[in-house]
Design an enzyme around this catalytic site. Structure first.
Site, PDB file in Angstrom:
ATOM      1  N   GLN A   1     -64.733  46.232 -18.131  1.00 25.90           N
ATOM      2  CA  GLN A   1     -65.673  46.303 -17.008  1.00 25.90           C
ATOM      3  C   GLN A   1     -65.700  45.014 -16.211  1.00 25.90           C
ATOM      4  OE1 GLN A   1     -67.383  48.773 -15.703  1.00 25.90           O
ATOM      5  NE2 GLN A   1     -66.948  50.307 -17.252  1.00 25.90           N
TER       6      GLN A   1
ATOM      7  N   SER B   1     -58.343  47.160 -18.428  1.00 21.15           N
ATOM      8  CA  SER B   1     -58.133  48.539 -18.005  1.00 21.15           C
ATOM      9  C   SER B   1     -57.919  48.542 -16.500  1.00 21.15           C
ATOM     10  CB  SER B   1     -59.362  49.384 -18.357  1.00 21.15           C
ATOM     11  OG  SER B   1     -59.205  50.691 -17.858  1.00 21.15           O
TER      12      SER B   1
ATOM     13  N   CYS C   1     -67.666  58.424 -21.085  1.00 21.23           N
ATOM     14  CA  CYS C   1     -67.036  58.946 -22.291  1.00 21.23           C
ATOM     15  C   CYS C   1     -68.040  59.651 -23.184  1.00 21.23           C
ATOM     16  CB  CYS C   1     -66.367  57.815 -23.058  1.00 21.23           C
ATOM     17  SG  CYS C   1     -65.574  56.661 -21.960  1.00 21.23           S
TER      18      CYS C   1
HETATM   19  N1  PLP Z   1     -64.310  49.573 -22.667  1.00 19.33           N
HETATM   20  C1  PLP Z   1     -65.288  49.621 -21.754  1.00 19.33           C
HETATM   21  C2  PLP Z   1     -66.326  48.545 -21.726  1.00 19.33           C
HETATM   22  C3  PLP Z   1     -65.341  50.687 -20.852  1.00 19.33           C
HETATM   23  O1  PLP Z   1     -66.327  50.754 -19.954  1.00 19.33           O
HETATM   24  C4  PLP Z   1     -64.356  51.698 -20.927  1.00 19.33           C
HETATM   25  C5  PLP Z   1     -64.404  52.875 -20.034  1.00 19.33           C
HETATM   26  O2  PLP Z   1     -65.409  53.528 -19.875  1.00 19.33           O
HETATM   27  C6  PLP Z   1     -63.357  51.593 -21.896  1.00 19.33           C
HETATM   28  C7  PLP Z   1     -63.362  50.513 -22.749  1.00 19.33           C
HETATM   29  C8  PLP Z   1     -62.272  52.626 -22.018  1.00 19.33           C
HETATM   30  O3  PLP Z   1     -61.331  52.400 -20.991  1.00 19.33           O
HETATM   31  P1  PLP Z   1     -60.106  53.385 -20.695  1.00 19.33           P
HETATM   32  O4  PLP Z   1     -60.678  54.494 -19.902  1.00 19.33           O
HETATM   33  O5  PLP Z   1     -59.138  52.530 -19.903  1.00 19.33           O
HETATM   34  O6  PLP Z   1     -59.537  53.805 -21.986  1.00 19.33           O
END
Ligand code: PLP
Length: 381
Positions: A179, A199, A325
């Site tokens: 983030q 990401s 998620c």
């Molecule tokens: N870590 C954090 C803090 C996130 O906000 C997210 C996505 O919501 C992720 C990991 C997962 O990322 P990715 O969608 O690239 O797998």
């Protein structure tokens, strides 16, 4: 005239930056980067070019970067890979109650396999205290994993301070910067960490693209086995366009950081001020913490957040209750719960998240739609 919309779910995914899309579309290499012929070497050059560019912007060595299919995979590789490689009987892991499921999930899996785990709770402001994290470390601790900024509240975590408190013989420190990238500087050297997750799609890059930075000398065990790609840590033929897109997104995030932060701060300040004036009784989470410029987490007492999101969706205002998620499940936010927020306040909470490309028209549309929708729902309640 198209219907006005306001996309305020940028903490879930951002729109791709046109320069990122152009860089990905310009990839013409068609061969396997592992093939030892001219087109194969051309493909290898594209991949290594992307790695070198990403390394330059993070101020790290290219060989310290492993491309992954996003932050979830990078977090799993960091957490599982480092603890398994330590080969310690009953290893101990320290993390926080506000981590993303992509960290808490692998930590729970380690626990099920015999590791001991300490989960540090945040203070009510949404920040963990560095001294609480440091105090949880013992001689068996092999990994400390603390995110750089939280995806639900935007609260920035004291990662640098945690590393400073762990000087001397210390466990590996991992930070999930998914983030933070594009809103904060994410140079590993500034943070002092050993492992850092990125990401692309949270910073105007493609979905399913990320990277794990691994400090030189840190050993990880791979999660999957195959060919020797990505130093054996991520076997499988590499996704050139994804790597190019990530490098382009991070380059823009670093080059335009100040301007973008000012733009995002302007949008969230405007939303916050206008909504506070128009909607009585709002409660803004993590108010006392230093926060990312793009995320607002707000409780609208007397309103069910799911009902509010549905009404807003119908009016072209797109936001969420928190982590995308876990959306769809009716589990209350584990982040707000850990902050000690009451269940009824959690059920009334929505997250509004902007990006550098959020337009004034989007903010105006959200401000036109939100207050009357809340008023209507409150009247029905
Ligand atoms: N870590 C954090 C803090 C996130 O906000 C997210 C996505 O919501 C992720 C990991 C997962 O990322 P990715 O969608 O690239 O797998």
């Amino acid at each position: 005239m198209p219907e006005p919309i306001a996309y305020l779910d940028n903490a879930a995914t951002t729109r791709m930056h046109p320069e990122v899309a152009a860089a990905m579309a310009a990839v013409s290499a068609y061969a396997n980067p592992s093939s030892n012929h001219t087109p194969g070497r051309a493909a290898r050059a594209v991949l290594e070019g992307a790695r070198a560019r990403l390394a330059r912007y993070l101020e790290v060595a290219p060989e310290e970067l492993v491309f992954t299919a996003g932050a979830t995979e990078a977090n799993n590789l960091a957490v599982l890979g480092s603890v398994r490689a330590a080969r310690v009987e009953r290893p101990h892991v320290v993390t926080t109650a506000i981590e993303h499921a992509a960290v808490l999930g692998p930590v729970r899996a380690l626990e099920a396999a015999g590791a001991s785990v300490t989960i540090v709770a945040p203070a009510p402001d949404g920040r963990v205290r560095a001294e609480a994290v440091a105090a949880a470390v013992n001689e068996r601790t092999v990994l400390v994993s603390v995110m750089l900024a939280n995806n639900e509240t935007g609260a920035i975590q004291p990662v640098r301070e945690i590393v400073e408190r762990l000087q001397g013989h210390r466990p590996l420190v991992h930070t999930d910067a998914a983030q933070a990238c594009g809103k904060l500087a994410v140079r590993p050297a500034d943070l002092g960490v050993d492992l850092l997750t990125l990401s692309a799609h949270k910073a105007h890059g493609p979905r399913a693209s990320g990277a794990l930075w691994i400090r030189r000398g840190v050993r990880l065990e791979p999660l999957t086995y195959g060919g020797g790609h990505e130093a054996g840590l991520r076997p499988g033929t590499e996704h050139l366009e994804a790597a190019v897109g990530l490098a382009a997104a991070v380059a823009i995030a670093v080059d335009d950081l100040e301007r973008n932060v000012a733009r995002m701060r302007g949008c969230t300040d405007r939303l916050r001020t206008a909504l506070s004036a128009a909607v009585p009784g709002l409660h803004w989470h993590a108010e006392a913490a230093e926060r990312l410029p793009n995320i607002l987490s707000v409780a609208v007492p007397g309103v069910d957040a799911e009902a509010l999101l549905m009404q807003l969706d119908g009016a072209g205002v797109y936001c969420s209750t928190g982590s995308a998620c876990t959306a769809g499940s009716l589990e209350p936010s584990h982040v707000l719960e850990a902050m000690g927020i009451a269940a009824d306040v959690i059920r009334a909470t929505v997250r509004l998240s902007v990006a550098a490309d959020t337009t004034d028209a989007e903010i105006a549309h959200a401000l036109a739609v939100l207050p009357p929708v809340v008023e209507r729902l409150r009247a029905l309640a």
